[in-house]
Write an enzyme that holds these catalytic residues in place. Structure first.
Site, PDB file in Angstrom:
ATOM      1  N   HIS A 276       2.955 -38.585 -31.579  1.00 23.58           N
ATOM      2  CA  HIS A 276       1.736 -39.321 -31.923  1.00 23.58           C
ATOM      3  C   HIS A 276       0.954 -39.600 -30.643  1.00 23.58           C
ATOM      4  CE1 HIS A 276       3.473 -40.733 -36.000  1.00 23.58           C
ATOM      5  NE2 HIS A 276       2.677 -39.694 -36.158  1.00 23.58           N
TER       6      HIS A 276
ATOM      7  N   GLU B 248       0.584 -43.098 -28.633  1.00 19.70           N
ATOM      8  CA  GLU B 248       1.796 -43.849 -28.292  1.00 19.70           C
ATOM      9  C   GLU B 248       2.220 -43.466 -26.881  1.00 19.70           C
ATOM     10  OE1 GLU B 248       4.243 -42.891 -31.738  1.00 19.70           O
ATOM     11  OE2 GLU B 248       2.693 -43.674 -33.084  1.00 19.70           O
TER      12      GLU B 248
ATOM     13  N   ARG C 119      -4.204 -40.476 -33.299  1.00 18.16           N
ATOM     14  CA  ARG C 119      -2.778 -40.371 -33.627  1.00 18.16           C
ATOM     15  C   ARG C 119      -2.326 -38.927 -33.905  1.00 18.16           C
ATOM     16  NH1 ARG C 119       1.314 -43.191 -36.955  1.00 18.16           N
ATOM     17  NH2 ARG C 119       1.975 -41.875 -38.679  1.00 18.16           N
TER      18      ARG C 119
ATOM     19  N   HIS D 172       8.741 -42.824 -30.600  1.00 11.92           N
ATOM     20  CA  HIS D 172       7.431 -43.346 -31.003  1.00 11.92           C
ATOM     21  C   HIS D 172       7.229 -44.752 -30.442  1.00 11.92           C
ATOM     22  CE1 HIS D 172       6.335 -40.345 -34.213  1.00 11.92           C
ATOM     23  NE2 HIS D 172       7.589 -40.017 -33.975  1.00 11.92           N
TER      24      HIS D 172
ATOM     25  N   GLU E   4      11.251 -46.608 -32.202  1.00  9.67           N
ATOM     26  CA  GLU E   4       9.956 -47.243 -31.958  1.00  9.67           C
ATOM     27  C   GLU E   4      10.137 -48.089 -30.711  1.00  9.67           C
ATOM     28  OE1 GLU E   4       7.202 -46.652 -33.590  1.00  9.67           O
ATOM     29  OE2 GLU E   4       7.842 -45.823 -35.512  1.00  9.67           O
TER      30      GLU E   4
END
Ligand code: 0X9
Ligand code: ZN
Length: 402
Positions: free
Chosen positions: A165, A168, A223, A291, A365
């Site tokens: 993405h 990020e 994104r 991510h 994440e």
């Protein structure tokens, strides 16, 4: 002379107009009450600021898009002004150091090349594909020399993906540090060296180079990849484009959506690159997709709330990673099943990797939990690298017993 002054004045005027056409951008929060309302947000072409679309979602709304926000027909509130997302390149002093600042795509690959040329026996690379806009996609392999003389390499594989993405930004430098530090520690620590006799670890620092570069030059909150969808919109969400569960809920068929799944599974060269590289590996044991943000360790499934067949093992290995991360700087990531901890998302990389190989597959994440979100200050790069490395190394060591 007067003419000259007038010309100069006109030039100044038009120039300042050009400069001040900056539209204001803002973060708005919308509340959805039914799944249909959640889908309405997911299908909207307003940018999503939150890490997910759900009952409470933050959107990126340009002043000229306020009509679209109202048209959702949902309760909403203004949260904050966002910095103008255009031309971040102008705002960042070019940094040469991937631990103290964010790098452009070429600089990232140049840094990896420095490591490769200094460690030719332990680090190699393959071009696994070419992005929509013709940028090379590189995969680096860290591994010790093959043990068996002339025999086949029966090592297992672990795959780490960064930069899927675009916005990020913390993902590539963390992925790079996992590579660099694994290499450095293998040189001095016998257990890590032994590990690399059993495993080959593959790293893709940036899977979505087009999107990543676009966040520097045009829109910091981009994104997706940069596919021309042929209808005035651009981009497919690569993490909705994998085959397992493709097309299900938590993805959108609307081309303008931030979670647009693409016309078919593996329609994008970036996802095909990963698919083909992983399919060529005989024994994929681990798969990590990096991510941000939210500080989570997420295992399959994303496409359904039903538990995966190896739920307990996936949870236990996730705990090992969570504890490793925690031990470094006290950040307590949450470990759990994607679809339950976060939200339903279909066509995601880890569902595919788990389904195909029964790999220990996790979406990580990274930092933070929302204060800075995607605009994580450079001062947090190093601590995020350190804690993630600790989780990663424990994960690799744990895999040997699984
Ligand atoms: O939505 C995603 O693709 C991931 N989150 S992000 O904010 N980085 O975009 C999470 C994917 C895996 N998790 C779920 N299935 N919910
Ligand atoms: Zn992401």
């Amino acid at each position: 002379m007067r003419l000259l002054v007038t010309c100069a004045l006109i030039a100044c005027f038009t120039f300042s107009l050009g400069q001040s056409d900056a539209e204001s951008w803002a973060r708005y929060r919308v509340w959805a009450e039914t799944p249909e309302e959640v889908q309405r947000i997911a299908d909207s072409d307003l940018g999503v600021y939150s890490e997910h679309v759900g009952t409470v979602t933050d959107l990126i709304v340009k002043h000229s898009e306020l009509g679209k926000l109202r048209a959702l027909g949902l309760r909403y509130a203004f949260i904050s002004v966002l910095s103008d997302p255009r031309n971040w390149a102008d705002r960042y002093v070019w940094t040469q150091n991937y631990r103290t600042g964010y790098l452009r795509y070429d600089q990232i690959i140049a840094q990896c090349e420095v490591w490769r040329l200094a460690n030719p026996k332990f680090l190699s690379r393959t071009r696994i594909g070419t992005s929509v806009q013709n940028r090379p996609i590189w995969m680096y392999k860290v591994s010790g020399p093959t043990r068996s003389m002339g025999g086949s390499d029966n090592r297992k594989q672990v795959v780490v993906i960064g930069g899927m993405h675009a916005r990020e930004w913390i993902s590539p430098p963390v992925t790079m540090y996992m590579l660099e530090n694994l290499l450095a520690r293998a040189r001095v620590l016998a257990p890590i060296r032994e590990l690399l006799g059993e495993y080959a670890v593959y790293f893709v620092p940036v899977l979505n180079p087009d999107g990543y570069e676009f966040t520097w030059t045009n829109n910091r909150y981009w994104r997706k990849n940069r596919r021309n969808n042929g209808d005035g919109t651009r981009g497919v969400d690569l993490n909705r484009n994998f085959s397992k569960g493709w097309g299900g809920s938590g993805s959108s068929g609307n081309t303008g959506s931030d979670t647009y799944r693409g016309p078919s599974a593996f329609s994008e060269p970036e996802t095909v690159a990963i698919r083909d590289a992983v399919q060529a590996m005989p024994n994929v044991k681990g798969f990590l997709d990096m991510h941000s943000y939210s500080q989570l360790v997420l295992y399959p499934w994303g496409y359904t709330e039903s538990p995966p067949p190896d739920r307990q093992a996936l949870h236990d290995v996730g705990e090992v990673m969570r504890e490793g991360i925690l031990s470094r700087h006290g950040k307590n990531y949450v470990n759990g099943q994607c679809s339950i901890v976060l939200y339903l998302a279909s066509g995601i990389s880890v569902d595919w990797a788990y389904d195909r190989n029964r790999a220990f597959a996790y979406t990580l994440e990274l930092r933070d939990t929302g204060q800075y979100g995607f605009e994580l200050p450079p001062s947090q790069i190093i601590p995020n690298q350190e804690e993630m490395y600790e989780g990663f190394e424990r994960y690799l060591l744990e895999l040997r017993f699984r």
